[in-house]
Design an enzyme around this catalytic site. Structure first.
Site, PDB file in Angstrom:
ATOM      1  N   TRP A 119       0.867  -1.174   0.000  1.00 34.81           N
ATOM      2  CA  TRP A 119       0.000   0.000   0.000  1.00 34.81           C
ATOM      3  C   TRP A 119       0.904   1.225   0.000  1.00 34.81           C
ATOM      4  CZ3 TRP A 119      -0.686   3.767   4.053  1.00 34.81           C
ATOM      5  CH2 TRP A 119      -1.569   4.795   3.669  1.00 34.81           C
ATOM      6  N   GLU A 138      -2.473  -2.686  -3.330  1.00 37.27           N
ATOM      7  CA  GLU A 138      -3.699  -2.181  -2.693  1.00 37.27           C
ATOM      8  C   GLU A 138      -4.033  -0.766  -3.155  1.00 37.27           C
ATOM      9  OE1 GLU A 138      -5.383  -1.273   1.844  1.00 37.27           O
ATOM     10  OE2 GLU A 138      -3.430  -2.237   1.544  1.00 37.27           O
ATOM     11  N   LYS A 175      -6.583   2.839  -3.301  1.00 39.79           N
ATOM     12  CA  LYS A 175      -7.279   3.722  -2.363  1.00 39.79           C
ATOM     13  C   LYS A 175      -7.884   4.890  -3.124  1.00 39.79           C
ATOM     14  CE  LYS A 175      -6.864   5.779   2.212  1.00 39.79           C
ATOM     15  NZ  LYS A 175      -6.068   5.812   3.447  1.00 39.79           N
ATOM     16  N   ASP A 203      -9.530  -2.950   0.164  1.00 41.67           N
ATOM     17  CA  ASP A 203      -9.809  -2.556   1.544  1.00 41.67           C
ATOM     18  C   ASP A 203     -11.224  -1.993   1.591  1.00 41.67           C
ATOM     19  OD1 ASP A 203     -10.034  -0.668   3.855  1.00 41.67           O
ATOM     20  OD2 ASP A 203      -7.961  -1.273   4.212  1.00 41.67           O
ATOM     21  N   HIS A 218     -11.583   1.825   1.451  1.00 39.71           N
ATOM     22  CA  HIS A 218     -10.814   2.594   0.478  1.00 39.71           C
ATOM     23  C   HIS A 218     -11.598   3.046  -0.744  1.00 39.71           C
ATOM     24  CE1 HIS A 218      -6.422   1.516   1.755  1.00 39.71           C
ATOM     25  NE2 HIS A 218      -7.173   1.947   2.758  1.00 39.71           N
ATOM     26  N   HIS A 268      -8.838  -6.506   2.934  1.00 43.58           N
ATOM     27  CA  HIS A 268      -8.637  -5.859   4.218  1.00 43.58           C
ATOM     28  C   HIS A 268     -10.031  -5.479   4.712  1.00 43.58           C
ATOM     29  CE1 HIS A 268      -4.129  -4.581   4.225  1.00 43.58           C
ATOM     30  NE2 HIS A 268      -4.307  -5.886   4.189  1.00 43.58           N
ATOM     31  N   ASP A 273     -12.679   6.754   5.205  1.00 33.01           N
ATOM     32  CA  ASP A 273     -11.810   5.601   5.492  1.00 33.01           C
ATOM     33  C   ASP A 273     -11.254   5.714   6.906  1.00 33.01           C
ATOM     34  OD1 ASP A 273     -10.070   3.429   5.289  1.00 33.01           O
ATOM     35  OD2 ASP A 273      -8.474   4.662   4.457  1.00 33.01           O
ATOM     36  N   ASP A 323     -11.336   3.292   9.402  1.00 38.49           N
ATOM     37  CA  ASP A 323     -10.769   2.076  10.006  1.00 38.49           C
ATOM     38  C   ASP A 323     -11.314   1.789  11.403  1.00 38.49           C
ATOM     39  OD1 ASP A 323      -7.728   2.747   8.326  1.00 38.49           O
ATOM     40  OD2 ASP A 323      -9.004   1.040   7.956  1.00 38.49           O
ATOM     41  N   ASP A 377      -8.109  -4.829   9.002  1.00 35.59           N
ATOM     42  CA  ASP A 377      -7.358  -3.573   9.042  1.00 35.59           C
ATOM     43  C   ASP A 377      -8.191  -2.511   9.747  1.00 35.59           C
ATOM     44  OD1 ASP A 377      -5.717  -1.428   8.705  1.00 35.59           O
ATOM     45  OD2 ASP A 377      -5.846  -1.349   6.529  1.00 35.59           O
TER      46      ASP A 377
END
Length: 429
Positions: free
Chosen positions: A187, A228, A230, A261, A264, A288, A296, A298, A328
């Site tokens: 990433w 990855e 985003k 993810d 993302h 993820h 984003d 998390d 994640d």
């Protein structure tokens, strides 16, 4: 304490219900036991790592909260992980970032080696925990302007290329030692806060840098490269070099694993809808699993509709052998071990619910054009007694049933985590 006899009765009744719906519960549990979630190390210490630069988190990352008990050393982090694994049914993996090496003396990231992760490899072998890995393209002086592998300065770019090469060799050594591939996920946070004059040039540099990193042929029995994407980040609101389209094309053309993810993408996009599409064109997929709240962010994984949809897509498409499931999230506002337990147990619950679906029956109804029955059975499945099967699974593998794990966390917090010196872990970007 949960009554074992009542648990057994509930399980037997649940088995009857599922059998009536055409679902073999034991078969679902057998498949469940083979799934290993890659648990992320960075929840345990707020993405600080062990390079000695606590508080330097940046490049689109932010951890908020100051709950006591953050792991400050590799040994403390491993202790917390061991305890977390004891609360989670199944045998799971560990996802390490490069900044979690054990460095006796300062080592810059372009010079890290297998020796700095030997302690983790030895621990993993002793705990029967296989390792995954990630280069760390953030929280470093040479990433302070928001660019690394796509940097216009060839010297800075080469530094980060060398870091990626070093990380691939470390991942290969991990995979060789554990006897299965270490997923090595790239990433790269490169991007711009405001509108760039050229979107093309950084993307060309990023592709060339990645090609140089991946030039060395490493056995796929030892490591698999993942890339990855985003949509945006803090400080890269207007432009991210490694967009979804960039990495989709890169993974397809270079035969790499694509990482998606859940946080993302645009808030109205969902990863679950992308799984069957991308697996038509890339060999394998890394997930993820996270939870974005408005962006984003998390957050700890909860039992949401999207989490259930992700697991349903994996099961309905028969993708369990091609999808690697990782987590994640990072939350410093609650007990960090509890965060691991909540998030991982929820991911597994959602997977179990998907495995307990009458998938073949639903798909046959769809092929027959009976959408009425398809919708009716999907809705009925939502109130099936999956919880009784989950409790039975936890009991049979020797982990706490229901919320019993929370009391164990309280004891661990009092006996272990409370003795750690309080440190401010709130980081903003």
């Amino acid at each position: 304490m949960t009554n074992a006899a009542n648990l057994q009765k509930s399980y037997e009744l649940a088995v009857e219900r599922y059998e009536a719906a055409g679902v073999n519960v034991q078969q679902a549990l057998d498949r469940m036991r083979d799934v290993a979630i890659s648990v992320h190390c960075w929840q345990g210490d707020d993405v600080v790592g062990f390079e000695g630069n606590a508080g330097a988190l940046g490049n689109g990352l932010a951890v908020t909260g100051n709950y006591p008990g953050r792991a400050r050393t590799a040994d403390e982090l491993r202790s917390d992980l061991e305890f977390a694994y004891s609360l989670i049914p199944g045998n799971h993996r560990l996802n390490l970032h490069a900044l979690y090496g054990e460095f006796q003396t300062p080592v810059d990231r372009d010079a890290i080696g297998v020796e700095h992760f030997q302690g983790w490899m030895d621990w993993g072998r002793g705990q029967n925990v296989d390792l995954d890995f990630n280069p760390s393209y953030f929280s470093h002086d040479k990433a302070s302007d928001g660019f690394t592998l796509a940097h216009a300065d060839s010297g800075i770019r080469q530094f980060w290329i060398d870091h990626g090469i070093a990380c691939r060799r470390i991942a290969a050594a991990m995979g060789q030692a554990q006897g299965n591939p270490c997923i090595n996920n790239f990433w790269v946070p490169d991007g711009s806060k405001d509108t760039p004059a050229s979107r093309k040039d950084p993307r060309e540099r990023l592709a060339a840098s990645l090609d140089e990193i991946f030039a060395e042929k490493l056995s796929s029995d030892h490591t698999l490269d993942a890339v990855e994407c985003k949509l945006f980040g803090i400080g890269s609101e207007s432009y991210v070099v490694g967009s979804h389209e960039f990495y989709m094309g890169y993974a397809m053309s270079r035969n790499k694993v694509l990482c998606l993810d859940a946080g993302h993408f645009h808030p109205t996009e969902v990863v679950s809808d992308k799984i069957s599409s991308v697996l038509m064109y890339v060999p394998e997929l890394l997930l993820h699993v996270s939870r974005g709240v408005r962006w984003d962010s998390d957050h700890v994984v909860t039992y949401t509709d999207e989490l259930q949809a992700i697991m349903q897509e994996i099961v309905r498409g028969d993708y369990l052998d091609r999808v690697h499931i990782g987590l994640d999230f990072f939350d410093a506002s609650i007990n960090r071990v509890a965060a691991w337990a909540i998030g991982t147990r929820n991911a597994l619950k959602a997977l179990l619910a998907a495995l307990l679906e009458p998938t073949e029956k639903l798909q046959q109804l769809e092929r027959d054009g009976d959408y009425t029955a398809r919708l009716a059975l999907m809705e009925e499945h939502k109130t099936m007694p999956m919880g009784a099967v989950w409790d039975h699974y936890c009991q049979t593998v020797g982990v706490p049933v229901g919320a019993e794990w929370l009391e164990k966390v309280r004891e661990y917090e009092a006996n272990v985590q409370s003795g750690r010196q309080t440190q401010t872990s709130a980081v903003t970007a």
